[in-house]
Write an enzyme that holds these catalytic residues in place. Sequence first.
Site, mmCIF file in Angstrom:
data_model
loop_
_atom_site.group_PDB
_atom_site.id
_atom_site.type_symbol
_atom_site.label_atom_id
_atom_site.label_comp_id
_atom_site.label_asym_id
_atom_site.label_seq_id
_atom_site.Cartn_x
_atom_site.Cartn_y
_atom_site.Cartn_z
ATOM 1 N N ASP A 1 0.826 -1.223 0.000
ATOM 2 C CA ASP A 1 0.000 0.000 0.000
ATOM 3 C C ASP A 1 0.854 1.265 0.000
ATOM 4 O OD1 ASP A 1 -2.385 -1.637 0.318
ATOM 5 O OD2 ASP A 1 -1.795 -1.844 2.422
ATOM 6 N N LYS B 1 2.774 2.288 -5.092
ATOM 7 C CA LYS B 1 3.629 1.855 -6.201
ATOM 8 C C LYS B 1 3.007 2.228 -7.540
ATOM 9 C CE LYS B 1 3.441 -2.345 -4.547
ATOM 10 N NZ LYS B 1 2.868 -2.025 -3.223
ATOM 11 N N GLY C 1 -4.027 -3.738 -4.866
ATOM 12 C CA GLY C 1 -4.783 -2.601 -5.366
ATOM 13 C C GLY C 1 -3.869 -1.423 -5.578
ATOM 14 N N HIS C 2 -3.727 -0.978 -6.831
ATOM 15 C CA HIS C 2 -2.883 0.165 -7.150
ATOM 16 C C HIS C 2 -3.758 1.321 -7.599
ATOM 17 C CE1 HIS C 2 0.768 -2.668 -7.998
ATOM 18 N NE2 HIS C 2 0.402 -2.637 -6.738
ATOM 19 N N GLN D 1 1.834 -5.864 -3.436
ATOM 20 C CA GLN D 1 2.088 -5.972 -1.993
ATOM 21 C C GLN D 1 3.448 -5.336 -1.643
ATOM 22 O OE1 GLN D 1 1.036 -9.255 -3.514
ATOM 23 N NE2 GLN D 1 -1.018 -8.498 -3.250
#
Length: 439
Positions: A13, A16, A40-41, A222
Amino acid sequence: MANVVVVGAQWGDEAKGKIVDYLARDARMVVRYGGGNNAGHSVTIDGVLWKFHLVPSGILNPRVTCVVADGVVIDPVVLVKEIQDLRDRGVDASNLKLSAAAHVIMPYHRLLDTLEENRRGAEKIGTTGRGIGPAYADRAARHGVRMGDLVDPARMAKRLQSAVTEKNELLTKVYGAEPLDADAVIAEFAASADYLRPFVTETAPLIYAAAKQGAVIFEGAQGTLLDLDLGTYPYVTSSHPIAGGACLGTGIGPTMIDGVIGVAKSYTTRVGEGAFPTELLNEIGSAIRERGHEYGTTTGRARRCGWLDSVVLRYSMRVNGLTCLALGHLDVLSGLESVQICAAYRDGAGNILRDMPSDLATRQDLEPVYEELSGWTEELGDVRRFEELPEAARRYVERVQELAETPIATISVGPERDQTIVLNDALLHGMLGRTGRAA
């Protein structure tokens, strides 16, 4: 631009996606190398928020080829929806390629994930329940279904009949759950298989050809401390988010990687269970959570928040071979009277530890040894040069760099693409090695 790996330097988180999107303007290919839709990006451009789960964050750059490589586990239904959502917003996704060797998350994987997490009770790991771990377990046990199987109806039927028979034994006799029907699963995935078939190909030769020319970004999911082997076991994911995972998950050798960018927040967050030495269970922790919008992109779960942990950053520097850091969320710390950085841990016997112990996840005797620095009141969102930052903010960044033993190449002062202060463009683009010479 050289070939670079973008990794999370903490527990994930770290934003990235923003760094990948920023670099993708100069890239020929962005390759997602591990994880699943538990990642989740988020990318914000001109006030518009984009959320990605399986699709690489470079997809908003139409001339960049985006690859979901062998090391990723794919939920076909989730991926179809993500592609459809992109197309509905004007992104045609024709530059997306899916590895035929990537493994498929099946309905029984999601079911087993939830059943096993519930069975753990108070010792739960904190999984997302999306079937990631069971899919990777099947891959390791050589029972997996791959994307090449999914898009071939005859192969899919054969593979799935035996897989469902085996899983039903586990579901009914161990967990007391209802059995699955293989034909129903095939029917459920048929539409997704048809939709995804044009995207599925042999990606390893494509990645190799692009890497020979340079300008390939390998996008991690991650964070380092969630790595299956080198993370805070057992509270980890089931893949390899570290830089080495870029080789394992794509088929590219380590000599083709020129730089590794570690992405870190100016504080620390994590989700799920496990020890978190710098966690703030007070008003400051809550303020950081709200100001930083610290809620999961995929799950919506509130993240645990705490002061920056340089022990973690030094560990990430070593296991990833970081060439630089991209330090994010500096703006979130504005308005605090003082800020703290964990420089080391003190154990129950009074010993000072500068290196992260392998059993950090379960240690209850570690206390952070803090350095306190002056805070700043100024808002940072409009700052674009390091020299324009408040003196206290500059000193904070400099001290993070010293404690992390890694040069900082960029500072993020907001979620927008252009809210990025570049300190060393050559280092960011992988053009300088650790010695400072051209790579």
